[in-house]
Scaffold this motif. Structure first.
Motif, short mmCIF file in Angstrom:
data_model
loop_
_atom_site.label_atom_id
_atom_site.label_comp_id
_atom_site.label_asym_id
_atom_site.label_seq_id
_atom_site.Cartn_x
_atom_site.Cartn_y
_atom_site.Cartn_z
N GLU A 95 -10.03 12.92 10.27
CA GLU A 95 -9.26 13.54 9.19
C GLU A 95 -8.38 12.50 8.49
O GLU A 95 -8.26 12.49 7.27
CB GLU A 95 -8.38 14.66 9.74
N ARG B 175 2.14 6.78 2.32
CA ARG B 175 1.38 7.85 2.97
C ARG B 175 0.11 7.29 3.60
O ARG B 175 -0.27 7.67 4.72
CB ARG B 175 1.03 8.93 1.94
N HIS B 176 -0.58 6.41 2.88
CA HIS B 176 -1.79 5.81 3.45
C HIS B 176 -1.47 4.98 4.69
O HIS B 176 -2.21 4.98 5.66
CB HIS B 176 -2.47 4.93 2.40
N ALA B 177 -0.34 4.26 4.63
CA ALA B 177 0.04 3.43 5.77
C ALA B 177 0.25 4.31 7.00
O ALA B 177 -0.19 3.99 8.10
CB ALA B 177 1.31 2.65 5.44
N ARG C 134 -10.49 10.30 6.44
CA ARG C 134 -10.98 11.02 5.28
C ARG C 134 -10.00 10.90 4.12
O ARG C 134 -10.40 10.75 2.97
CB ARG C 134 -11.16 12.49 5.65
N SER C 135 -8.71 10.93 4.43
CA SER C 135 -7.75 10.76 3.34
C SER C 135 -7.53 9.28 3.03
O SER C 135 -6.72 8.94 2.19
CB SER C 135 -6.44 11.46 3.66
N LEU C 136 -8.28 8.43 3.69
CA LEU C 136 -8.18 6.98 3.44
C LEU C 136 -9.49 6.41 2.93
O LEU C 136 -9.71 5.21 2.98
CB LEU C 136 -7.81 6.25 4.75
N ARG C 137 -10.36 7.31 2.46
CA ARG C 137 -11.70 6.87 2.08
C ARG C 137 -11.68 5.69 1.12
O ARG C 137 -12.58 4.86 1.10
CB ARG C 137 -12.50 8.02 1.43
N ASP C 138 -10.65 5.61 0.27
CA ASP C 138 -10.62 4.50 -0.67
C ASP C 138 -10.10 3.22 -0.03
O ASP C 138 -10.21 2.15 -0.61
CB ASP C 138 -9.75 4.87 -1.88
N GLN C 139 -9.51 3.33 1.16
CA GLN C 139 -8.89 2.17 1.80
C GLN C 139 -9.80 1.48 2.81
O GLN C 139 -9.61 0.30 3.10
CB GLN C 139 -7.63 2.60 2.57
N SER D 42 -16.83 1.50 3.91
CA SER D 42 -17.75 2.62 4.10
C SER D 42 -18.38 2.58 5.48
O SER D 42 -18.65 3.62 6.08
CB SER D 42 -18.86 2.58 3.05
N TRP E 55 -16.20 4.38 7.87
CA TRP E 55 -16.27 5.83 7.66
C TRP E 55 -17.56 6.40 8.25
O TRP E 55 -17.57 7.40 8.94
CB TRP E 55 -16.16 6.16 6.17
N GLU E 56 -18.68 5.71 8.01
CA GLU E 56 -19.95 6.20 8.52
C GLU E 56 -19.95 6.24 10.04
O GLU E 56 -20.48 7.17 10.65
CB GLU E 56 -21.10 5.30 8.05
N MET F 280 0.84 -1.19 0.00
CA MET F 280 0.00 0.00 0.00
C MET F 280 0.87 1.24 0.00
O MET F 280 2.06 1.16 0.30
CB MET F 280 -0.96 -0.02 1.19
N LEU F 281 0.25 2.39 -0.34
CA LEU F 281 1.00 3.64 -0.36
C LEU F 281 1.57 3.94 1.02
O LEU F 281 0.88 3.77 2.03
CB LEU F 281 0.09 4.80 -0.74
#
Lengths: 338, 481
Positions: free
Chosen positions: A113, A4-6, A116-121, A124, A127-128, A1-2
């Protein structure tokens, strides 16, 4: 994985854990102050603020006497006029103030926050849930509710944290993202238990049940402790349990074992620095001579805390900003134009 | 009741509900205003919890708002949709042929005088950096959003082509998900066509344009400017629904003309970048040197053919509103077909005769800058003040190439909830078209609605709302029931 995401995932884990720890400790402390005098209660809140590192401890700081304590009360326990505020207001600030780094509101805001920058990881559902929690904390009535009915409010925070952990464990694939999050949680948890023991060890010296109970309740360990140890509690027994229990999920050893296993799975191959460091810390505890340790527990706790911090730094260097790995692979991915 | 002079989607000129709206109209007729308000509350709560929001730049009150979805759906019957699908496929095919011809071909449309050369070379969307950079399958515009309106006779017209970074598809899918939860009964047995597969379709198209040398399992990423971008929600949505990484410029490096992303295990090669960053921020080496959003060396890698960027750089020349006026001719030229969906009537202001006529009738026409999107800079003559008209007159005279004028198109209307009742409001439609190995039009698209009474501005950045768009599956709705 990226990378930054990690890193975002790792910190999301740390913030989530921090929020939950803060809520538990505030709850336990408030519970123990119910029957105490206001000055005694304020002293406890000051101690708590220091455990949570909401203020760096001054060198040689000593809170033995009340007068000294009042002059050394952490800034966050003072009203703007410089007066020491009351216990209830202090607890409310520890939980609700977005300006206090480490408050529940602050930590959940940061965790959100990061997510939020991990929404694709992340799923859902996760997140909710964090979003729902964040909105709950930002409801206009929330600080009032905390002041009026702190125990119910703190319980609802704990339930929200546990719901998040439930969503995590039931809906997230056991991939890298999950491991970095759990790693962040466990390192933060180990640090918090170290700090709690440092702040509470001397307080427990008189072997009063209430002081032991406060320490254990702060990490929700009272019932587990009572089940495991049947003799009447001693400060050293409590310390041994919170450091060395192999079964209790908030003991330092338990957190280190889990962290080590996740770093082991995350490392592509070999024994990277964070894995070695965690292994040393873990075996240091596993093979410790506890009687020798209790002779100088504060020093051991300080060294242990520093070691865990060190390991967390190494995780960052190795996985999130490892220049070596990047140059190495960049030679391997050429040549460019076909 | 419909507004006189406008085409109403749901009601015919004699005041009867149109056939394909009847079941939905009856369903809404049974709701009390209190029930509608309760549904609206439920919708807001659900969007808030899911964080389905959009950012309004330059507005004071908290810049994140929940997505405005109007509950009354727009319905397109199967026959009408089949026509639109053919028309959109035709249009995007011709536009892709034009773009590929301009950048890597012999510029036949220019050579044959279909489009004036100076119009192409003076377009701010024309990128010299893209000249001679070929794209697999010639799919320079891989995702298009074509804005359609219906005039007062009910005829569909193309208002705008968006060939760069059209946004809104995530809202199409979230609108449907919300409607399915809120009003399951309203769908009854209408056989509404699904939109849920978009992520899969997009991924298939992106994989189809990977550089041939990269093998049969190309790595696709979505490139976003980051969480402060107004469309970040959509970028994350797309990455999630494709199951690929959402990268920022700082996550990518170019080494020896190969693009790679920084991962926890070192660098990993990237083959296809679905970028949601504008051309000028993509690569500080050749574009804006101050851009921190882009990746140094990305254009050189693209030119070397080791990576495909979608949509391609330089597509702005195809959706330049001045070039728009020539699209019907381009369809005839490249495909030898008659255009299926006509343009809105357009005046070219660099043609002195047309400019003179437009300046006479400025208060009756819509004037648009050629290279903007999102509704910015548009002046609607009949609604503009004298000062606004004088200002745009000066701008046109100073730089006529930068402007076009159109007759006011009387956007069709459809009931929308206005707080206590449903009243007609103006709508448009942005269908999304994917061009990979073949062209695929996603059923429906984003219906935008101008929620203010009488307003013709549907952009969400300017107070517009949206509607779920239902394309019916059966060719004949009467036969289906």
């Amino acid at each position: 994985m990226l990378a930054r995401h990690a890193e975002d995932m790792f910190w999301a884990g740390r913030y989530l854990e921090r929020a939950e720890d803060t809520a538990r400790m505030v709850r336990a402390t408030l519970l123990s102050t119910v029957a105490e005098s206001p000055t005694q209660a304020m002293r406890r809140m000051g101690n708590l603020a220091r455990t949570l590192r909401l203020e760096a401890p001054a060198p040689g700081e000593d809170v033995q006497t009340m007068a000294e304590h009042l002059t050394s009360a952490p800034p966050m326990l003072r009203s703007p006029a410089g007066l020491v505020i009351d216990v209830q207001a202090a607890a409310t600030r520890l939980v609700c103030s977005p300006a206090v780094a480490g408050s529940v509101v602050f930590c959940i805001g940061r965790a959100r926050e990061n997510f939020r920058s991990l929404r694709d990881q992340i799923p859902s559902e996760l997140w909710e849930e964090i979003n729902r929690f964040h909105l709950q904390l930002h409801h206009a009535d929330f600080p009032d509710a905390m002041e009026q009915d702190p125990f119910r409010t703190l319980d609802s925070i704990r339930v929200s944290c546990q719901t998040l952990n439930g969503v995590l464990s039931t809906s997230m694939a056991r991939g890298e993202a999950y491991r970095f999050l759990v790693l962040g949680q466990n390192l933060e948890r180990a640090l918090m238990t170290c700090r709690l023991l440092q702040a509470r060890y001397l307080e427990m010296d008189g072997s009063s049940y209430d002081e032991m109970a406060l320490t254990l309740r702060s990490v929700s360990a009272l019932e587990a402790y009572q089940r495991a140890m049947h003799s009447s509690p001693l400060a050293s027994d409590v310390a041994r349990f919170l450091l060395l229990s192999e079964a209790f999920p908030r003991s330092v050893l338990f957190c280190l074992q889990l962290s080590e296993s996740h770093v082991g799975s995350l490392a592509a191959n070999g024994q990277p620095a964070p894995l070695r460091r965690l292994g040393q810390l873990r075996s240091g505890l596993e093979f410790a001579d506890f009687d020798e340790m209790t002779a100088n527990l504060p020093d051991h706790l300080r060294a242990l805390e520093a070691g865990v911090r060190d390991a967390a730094e190494m995780v960052g260097d190795h996985f999130f900003r490892n220049a070596e790995v990047f140059t190495l692979h960049s030679q391997a991915i050429g040549p460019g134009a076909p | 009741m419909p507004i006189p002079g406008f085409f109403d989607e749901a009601v015919d000129e004699r005041g009867r509900t149109r056939e394909h709206y009847r079941p939905v109209q009856e369903w809404f007729d049974r709701l009390t205003p209190a029930q509608v308000s309760a549904l609206e509350e439920q919708r807001n709560e659900s969007f808030r919890r899911q964080g389905i929001t959009f950012t309004v730049y330059g507005s004071e009150e908290g810049t994140e708002r929940t997505w405005p979805l109007d509950l009354f759906p727009r319905i397109i019957d199967a026959g009408e949709w089949a026509m639109l699908e053919r028309g959109l496929t035709q249009r995007i095919t011709a536009l892709n042929r034009f773009l590929d011809d301009i950048y890597t071909g012999e510029q036949a449309a220019v050579a044959d005088g279909i489009v004036p050369r100076r119009l192409v070379t003076s377009s701010s969307g024309f990128e010299r950096e893209a000249v001679n950079v070929s794209v697999p399958l010639g799919a320079r515009c891989l995702v298009a959003g074509i804005d359609l309106v219906r005039d007062s006779d009910g005829a569909y017209r193309v208002l705008e082509d968006n060939l760069r970074n059209p946004s809104g598809i995530s809202y199409v899918i979230e609108n449907r998900a919300a409607m399915t939860k809120l009003l399951p009964a309203a769908f009854a047995d209408l056989a509404v066509r699904s939109v849920d597969h978009y992520g899969r379709s997009l991924l298939r198209a992106l994989r189809a344009v990977a550089p041939p040398a990269c093998g049969d399992d190309p790595t696709v990423v979505v490139l976003t400017p980051g969480i402060f971008n107004s469309a970040y929600f959509e970028h994350a949505f797309l990455a999630r629904s494709m199951g690929v990484e959402l990268v920022e410029g700082r996550d990518l490096v170019v080494d020896d003309h190969v693009v790679a992303m920084r991962t926890t295990k070192g660098l990993e090669r990237v083959d296809v970048i679905y970028r949601r960053i504008d051309d000028h921020f993509l690569d500080p080496v050749v574009f804006n040197p101050h851009s921190t959003l882009g990746v140094p060396g990305l254009m050189a890698a693209t030119r070397a053919g080791t990576v495909t960027i979608a949509n391609s750089v330089g597509n702005g020349v195809g959706d330049d509103k001045a070039v728009y006026a020539y699209v019907p001719e381009l369809i005839r030229f490249y495909l030898g077909e008659a255009p299926i969906i006509p343009n809105a009537d357009t005046y070219l202001l660099w043609e002195p005769d047309q400019r003179a006529e437009v300046l006479e009738r400025l208060d009756e026409l819509v004037v648009k800058p050629v290279a903007e999107s999102g509704g910015y800079g548009i002046v609607i003559g009949p609604k503009a003040t004298d000062a606004e008209l004088a200002e745009v007159r000066n701008k046109i005279e100073a730089d006529p190439r930068n402007w076009i004028a159109q007759e006011v198109v009387g956007l069709s209307t459809l009931p929308a909830w206005t707080g206590d009742c449903f009243s007609p409001r103006h709508i448009d439609l942005r269908p999304f078209v994917l061009c990979g190995e073949q062209v695929e039009v996603i059923p429906g698209g984003l219906t935008r609605v101008a929620l203010r009474e009488g307003s013709l501005i549907v952009n969400s950045s300017q107070g517009g709302g949206s509607k779920d768009t239902w394309v019916l599956g059966h060719p004949d709705p009467a036969a289906a029931s």
